[in-house]
Design an enzyme around this catalytic site. Structure first.
Site, mmCIF file in Angstrom:
data_model
loop_
_atom_site.group_PDB
_atom_site.id
_atom_site.type_symbol
_atom_site.label_atom_id
_atom_site.label_comp_id
_atom_site.label_asym_id
_atom_site.label_seq_id
_atom_site.Cartn_x
_atom_site.Cartn_y
_atom_site.Cartn_z
ATOM 1 N N ARG A 49 -12.672 -5.477 -3.519
ATOM 2 C CA ARG A 49 -11.392 -5.412 -2.824
ATOM 3 C C ARG A 49 -10.441 -4.664 -3.749
ATOM 4 O O ARG A 49 -10.329 -5.003 -4.928
ATOM 5 C CB ARG A 49 -10.867 -6.829 -2.557
ATOM 6 C CG ARG A 49 -9.408 -6.913 -2.140
ATOM 7 C CD ARG A 49 -9.243 -6.608 -0.679
ATOM 8 N NE ARG A 49 -7.834 -6.692 -0.268
ATOM 9 C CZ ARG A 49 -7.341 -5.996 0.755
ATOM 10 N NH1 ARG A 49 -8.110 -5.165 1.447
ATOM 11 N NH2 ARG A 49 -6.069 -6.109 1.096
ATOM 12 N N HIS A 51 -6.662 -4.254 -3.915
ATOM 13 C CA HIS A 51 -5.517 -4.922 -3.291
ATOM 14 C C HIS A 51 -4.229 -4.442 -3.946
ATOM 15 O O HIS A 51 -4.109 -4.468 -5.168
ATOM 16 C CB HIS A 51 -5.682 -6.434 -3.493
ATOM 17 C CG HIS A 51 -4.753 -7.274 -2.684
ATOM 18 N ND1 HIS A 51 -5.032 -7.650 -1.381
ATOM 19 C CD2 HIS A 51 -3.545 -7.821 -2.986
ATOM 20 C CE1 HIS A 51 -4.040 -8.406 -0.918
ATOM 21 N NE2 HIS A 51 -3.125 -8.516 -1.866
ATOM 22 N N ARG A 94 3.605 -0.817 -0.742
ATOM 23 C CA ARG A 94 2.937 0.476 -0.542
ATOM 24 C C ARG A 94 3.546 1.546 -1.454
ATOM 25 O O ARG A 94 3.698 2.713 -1.075
ATOM 26 C CB ARG A 94 2.994 0.922 0.931
ATOM 27 C CG ARG A 94 2.197 0.025 1.880
ATOM 28 C CD ARG A 94 1.891 0.685 3.230
ATOM 29 N NE ARG A 94 3.059 1.081 3.977
ATOM 30 C CZ ARG A 94 3.748 0.267 4.794
ATOM 31 N NH1 ARG A 94 3.326 -0.972 4.997
ATOM 32 N NH2 ARG A 94 4.807 0.703 5.411
ATOM 33 N N ASP A 126 3.419 5.678 3.223
ATOM 34 C CA ASP A 126 2.521 5.061 2.232
ATOM 35 C C ASP A 126 2.561 5.912 0.972
ATOM 36 O O ASP A 126 2.064 7.035 0.962
ATOM 37 C CB ASP A 126 1.095 4.983 2.801
ATOM 38 C CG ASP A 126 0.168 4.135 1.934
ATOM 39 O OD1 ASP A 126 0.496 3.897 0.754
ATOM 40 O OD2 ASP A 126 -0.880 3.719 2.459
ATOM 41 N N ARG A 128 1.290 5.145 -2.050
ATOM 42 C CA ARG A 128 0.376 4.663 -3.088
ATOM 43 C C ARG A 128 -0.455 5.778 -3.709
ATOM 44 O O ARG A 128 -0.765 6.765 -3.072
ATOM 45 C CB ARG A 128 -0.535 3.576 -2.514
ATOM 46 C CG ARG A 128 0.191 2.275 -2.322
ATOM 47 C CD ARG A 128 -0.665 1.234 -1.664
ATOM 48 N NE ARG A 128 -0.889 1.522 -0.266
ATOM 49 C CZ ARG A 128 -1.565 0.727 0.557
ATOM 50 N NH1 ARG A 128 -2.091 -0.385 0.085
ATOM 51 N NH2 ARG A 128 -1.708 1.030 1.825
#
Ligand SMILES: Nc1nc2c(ncn2[C@@H]2O[C@H](COP(=O)(O)OP(=O)(O)OP(=O)(O)O)[C@@H](O)[C@H]2O)c(=O)[nH]1
Length: 198
Positions: A49, A51, A94, A126, A128
């Protein structure tokens, strides 16, 4: 981006004993952690994951999003398998940061959706950046993953770092009246896949 590995320790959790590995982003000084269980560096694809930090959902029990439930579900899945890795990246909101996320929530309280709120604040939907993952994966000697996510764009972003995503595993959690619009917007505007959900 490059990451400096700092130290590892045990981290007992409600789901079992993990090893926690700490990294520092040498450009931004942000501190990231990876929780691993079992032998992850043996060449076999790792249940994983990636995250992004959500202080409100992960630590403050917010019902505005699905983040906290996904975090718990991922840790549980890794513990059930006895092997896996959870990368906890400090890219809150984000990538816009906690205080800007509060501003975005204020705009959402006035009717904007999660994408419109970011845009009204002058940000992309977004923001990121996943490039920090490359040195972290290299340090842990992980080359391929079975990734728990509903976000196909996250799969692409991670593959761009040279990590092989051999499988995408949906990570669905129950919705509630506070996060229904957020989940609908994720599916409609951000490309999230919620199989079996309208
Ligand atoms: N800007 C903004 N960020 C939010 C909002 N709600 C949650 N977030 C952030 O969204 C991010 C969610 O991260 P993840 O759960 O890793 O990723 P995802 O894109 O939802 O994809 P999944 O892997 O399917 O969960 C976290 O950084 C949260 O802080 C919001 O309304 N506005």
């Amino acid at each position: 981006m490059s990451a400096r590995y700092v130290e590892s320790s045990r981290l007992p959790t409600a789901w079992g004993d993990f090893d926690m590995h700490g990294f520092e982003d040498v450009d931004t000084n942000k501190e990231h952690v990876v929780l691993t269980m079992g032998e992850v560096g043996n060449g076999e694809p790792v249940l994983a994951r990636v995250h992004s930090e959500c202080l409100t959902g992960d630590a403050l029990f917010s019902m505005r999003c699905d983040c906290g439930n996904q975090l718990q579900a991922a840790l549980q899945a890794i513990a059930e398998e006895g092997r896996g890795a959870l990368f906890y990246l400090r890219q809150e909101g984000r990538g816009i940061g906690l205080l800007n996320k509060i501003k975005a929530y204020k705009l959402q309280d006035a009717g904007a959706d999660t994408v419109e709120a970011n845009e009204q604040l002058g940000f992309g939907a977004d923001m990121r950046d996943y490039s920090i993952l490359k040195p972290m994966f290299e340090h842990l000697n992980i080359q391929s993953v079975r990734l728990m996510t509903n976000n196909p764009r996250k799969v692409n972003a991670i593959e761009e770092q040279g990590i092989d995503v051999v499988e995408r595993i949906p990570l669905h959690t129950d919705s509630n009246p506070h996060n229904e619009k957020y989940l609908r917007t994720k599916a409609g505007k951000l490309g999230h896949m919620f199989e079996g959900r309208e």
